[in-house]
Design an enzyme around this catalytic site. Structure first.
Site, mmCIF file in Angstrom:
data_model
loop_
_atom_site.group_PDB
_atom_site.id
_atom_site.type_symbol
_atom_site.label_atom_id
_atom_site.label_comp_id
_atom_site.label_asym_id
_atom_site.label_seq_id
_atom_site.Cartn_x
_atom_site.Cartn_y
_atom_site.Cartn_z
ATOM 1 N N VAL A 10 13.085 100.409 36.226
ATOM 2 C CA VAL A 10 11.992 100.598 35.486
ATOM 3 C C VAL A 10 10.691 99.937 36.445
ATOM 4 C CG1 VAL A 10 13.073 100.498 33.176
ATOM 5 C CG2 VAL A 10 12.261 98.392 34.097
ATOM 6 N N SER A 11 9.484 100.770 36.020
ATOM 7 C CA SER A 11 8.374 100.413 37.009
ATOM 8 C C SER A 11 7.899 99.002 36.724
ATOM 9 C CB SER A 11 7.403 101.514 36.956
ATOM 10 O OG SER A 11 7.905 102.690 37.439
ATOM 11 N N THR A 12 7.940 98.585 35.577
ATOM 12 C CA THR A 12 7.461 97.413 34.897
ATOM 13 C C THR A 12 8.080 96.549 33.959
ATOM 14 O OG1 THR A 12 6.371 98.224 33.094
ATOM 15 C CG2 THR A 12 4.889 98.552 34.987
ATOM 16 N N GLN A 15 8.670 97.983 30.345
ATOM 17 C CA GLN A 15 9.273 99.134 30.278
ATOM 18 C C GLN A 15 10.790 98.776 29.846
ATOM 19 O OE1 GLN A 15 8.848 101.543 33.785
ATOM 20 N NE2 GLN A 15 6.938 102.682 32.739
#
Length: 201
Positions: A10-12, A15
């Site tokens: 996941v990007s962050t 998330q």
């Protein structure tokens, strides 16, 4: 014995990775064999991805839910695919795209179709990332035009600053001691001092 590993990204940190992990478990990946990174897919310098890659060996299988979870850099996705399938001699399965299952369709036609699909999806993953960055940049510009302030508010200058500044300029006080007296960081004090030397508009 051949191992099956799962990779989740996941990007962050905000998330949710639950759907990806659930998909891994549905196809039989053991919880201890799922590797997860919480960072951008711009490159492959990710701690858990690198750890998984070191464990991956001939005959093993890597499961990823979708190609953009593997990464969002067209060139690097193709390079990592080559490393895993050629150098490591492991298989890759992209759950959302059955054509990208290197355990099957190993004949020339199957490989050709898989290569075309891989290049297309890798291209889409990168262009989507670039589109997101463009929208973010446009949003910031629009917000600034509306007067939205980004970053922390400036620290208000202390009433004792003029006297402290005079002592500092007279070398009666060091910048660190001056900052401590005013209750601010040394960087903030020096920024205030520099601003005092700028011509008034």
């Amino acid at each position: 014995m051949d191992q099956v590993y799962g990779y989740v990204r996941v990007s962050t940190k905000e998330q949710n990775e639950a759907r990806q992990i659930a998909a891994m478990r549905e196809v039989g990946v053991a919880p201890g064999d799922i590797y997860m990174d919480k960072q951008s897919g711009a490159d492959f310098e990710r701690v858990q991805y690198r750890r998984m890659l070191r464990r991956l060996g001939p005959g093993d299988t890597l499961i990823v839910k979708s190609i953009d979870r593997l990464g969002r850099n067209y060139t690097e996705i193709l390079e990592q695919w080559r490393i895993i399938t050629k150098s490591k001699r492991a298989a890759i399965v992209i759950l959302d795209m059955p054509l990208l299952d290197t355990r099957q369709n190993r004949d020339l036609t199957g490989q050709l179709i898989a290569d075309i699909v891989l290049q297309l999806l890798s291209y889409v993953a990168q262009t989507e990332r670039e589109f997101i960055r463009q929208r973010q940049a446009e949003g910031i510009v629009a917000a600034r035009e509306r007067g939205v302030h980004f970053g922390r508010d400036a620290t208000p200058i202390s009433e004792n600053f003029p006297q402290t500044l005079a002592e500092w300029r007279a070398k009666k006080l060091g910048s660190r001691a001056a900052a401590e007296r005013l209750g601010v960081s040394q960087t903030t004090f020096l920024k205030w001092a520099k601003a005092e030397n700028l011509p008034k508009k």
